[in-house]
Design a protein around this motif. Structure first.
Motif, mmCIF file in Angstrom:
data_model
loop_
_atom_site.group_PDB
_atom_site.id
_atom_site.type_symbol
_atom_site.label_atom_id
_atom_site.label_comp_id
_atom_site.label_asym_id
_atom_site.label_seq_id
_atom_site.Cartn_x
_atom_site.Cartn_y
_atom_site.Cartn_z
ATOM 1 N N TYR A 45 0.824 -1.204 0.000
ATOM 2 C CA TYR A 45 0.000 0.000 0.000
ATOM 3 C C TYR A 45 0.863 1.262 0.000
ATOM 4 O O TYR A 45 0.501 2.278 -0.611
ATOM 5 N N THR A 46 1.999 1.201 0.690
ATOM 6 C CA THR A 46 2.900 2.357 0.718
ATOM 7 C C THR A 46 3.409 2.678 -0.677
ATOM 8 O O THR A 46 3.439 3.851 -1.087
ATOM 9 N N ILE A 106 1.976 1.860 -3.499
ATOM 10 C CA ILE A 106 0.839 2.348 -4.292
ATOM 11 C C ILE A 106 0.637 3.841 -4.041
ATOM 12 O O ILE A 106 0.421 4.635 -4.977
ATOM 13 N N PHE A 107 0.727 4.258 -2.775
ATOM 14 C CA PHE A 107 0.589 5.671 -2.421
ATOM 15 C C PHE A 107 1.692 6.503 -3.074
ATOM 16 O O PHE A 107 1.419 7.563 -3.658
ATOM 17 N N LEU A 111 0.997 6.857 -6.799
ATOM 18 C CA LEU A 111 -0.030 7.851 -7.099
ATOM 19 C C LEU A 111 0.532 9.262 -7.010
ATOM 20 O O LEU A 111 0.188 10.134 -7.818
ATOM 21 N N ILE A 155 -4.911 12.848 -4.628
ATOM 22 C CA ILE A 155 -4.054 11.759 -4.151
ATOM 23 C C ILE A 155 -4.694 11.049 -2.966
ATOM 24 O O ILE A 155 -4.732 9.816 -2.901
ATOM 25 N N LEU A 156 -5.209 11.827 -2.014
ATOM 26 C CA LEU A 156 -5.833 11.227 -0.834
ATOM 27 C C LEU A 156 -7.074 10.431 -1.214
ATOM 28 O O LEU A 156 -7.294 9.319 -0.719
ATOM 29 N N THR A 182 -6.037 7.262 -3.122
ATOM 30 C CA THR A 182 -5.413 6.310 -2.205
ATOM 31 C C THR A 182 -6.452 5.599 -1.354
ATOM 32 O O THR A 182 -6.409 4.366 -1.195
ATOM 33 N N ILE A 228 -6.783 1.577 -1.975
ATOM 34 C CA ILE A 228 -6.363 0.762 -0.845
ATOM 35 C C ILE A 228 -7.565 0.249 -0.058
ATOM 36 O O ILE A 228 -7.600 -0.912 0.364
#
Length: 206
Positions: A98-99, A101-102, A105, A175-176, A179, A183
């Motif tokens: 997930y990190t 992926i963030f 993005l 982005i937020l 994400t 996720i």
């Protein structure tokens, strides 16, 4: 009478060793960073060495991407309790995936927005110039010396108009939102490691 001072070649060797000691006294992170970034002031705990160590730890703990995106492992949660358990467990299991992926993005948002790239270039350029000026002589603004942490704030203030024109606020919200959607969806619909037996174990009342 012996003066105790080395002569000849021994003297040269001692001087070289002294010079080596002087240069070795520099922080290892600064020497390893190299180039411009190696000379820039960085807040404590944010050195290039620490960042590289964090990145290596994250990369080493990544779960295989083939299993991460295996469509056969995605099912609809039976109830809200199972959904919550999946989210909590999957966030812990796939936190490194997930990190990245963030971070991906963020990189996509920056690359796809030329104005945002210009704003970042202005920010780092302003920070570098301010840092160089502070090394030459004390930099004073409104009667106060600009120390290391304040240099970042001053660079941010200088580049703020460019960030505003680039729509940095909208980029942050995008982005937020992206994400949370990507996720959150994966964590909610991805079965727990161990299959249905693991889910039934967590579903048993205590």
């Amino acid at each position: 009478m012996k003066s105790g001072v080395p002569k000849g070649e021994n003297c040269l060797v001692d001087m070289d060793s002294k010079a080596g000691d002087l240069f070795s006294a520099e922080p290892a992170d600064a020497a390893g960073a190299g180039g411009v970034m190696g000379k820039l002031w960085l807040p404590k705990g944010l050195s290039a060495g620490v960042a590289k160590e964090w990145f290596d730890r994250r990369r080493a703990s990544i779960r295989p991407w083939a299993g991460f995106v295996d469509h056969r492992k995605f099912t609809k949660p039976r109830n809200f309790g199972e959904l919550c358990q999946r989210v909590v467990r999957n966030l812990d299991t796939y936190n490194s995936n997930y990190t990245f992926i963030f971070l991906g993005l963020i990189l996509y948002c920056i690359i796809s927005s030329p104005m945002l790239l210009i704003a970042l270039a202005v920010f780092f350029g302003a920070f570098y110039i301010i840092h160089l000026k502070s090394q030459e002589s004390k930099l004073v603004v409104f009667g106060k010396e600009v120390t290391g942490p304040h240099q970042l704030g001053l660079a941010g203030a200088v580049s703020f108009p460019v960030f505003w024109l680039a729509g940095a606020g909208a980029a942050v919200f995008w982005i937020l939102g992206a994400t949370m959607f990507v996720i959150g969806s994966h964590a909610a619909f991805r079965e727990l490691e161990g299959g249905s037996e693991m889910e039934e174990l967590f579903m048993e009342p205590v």
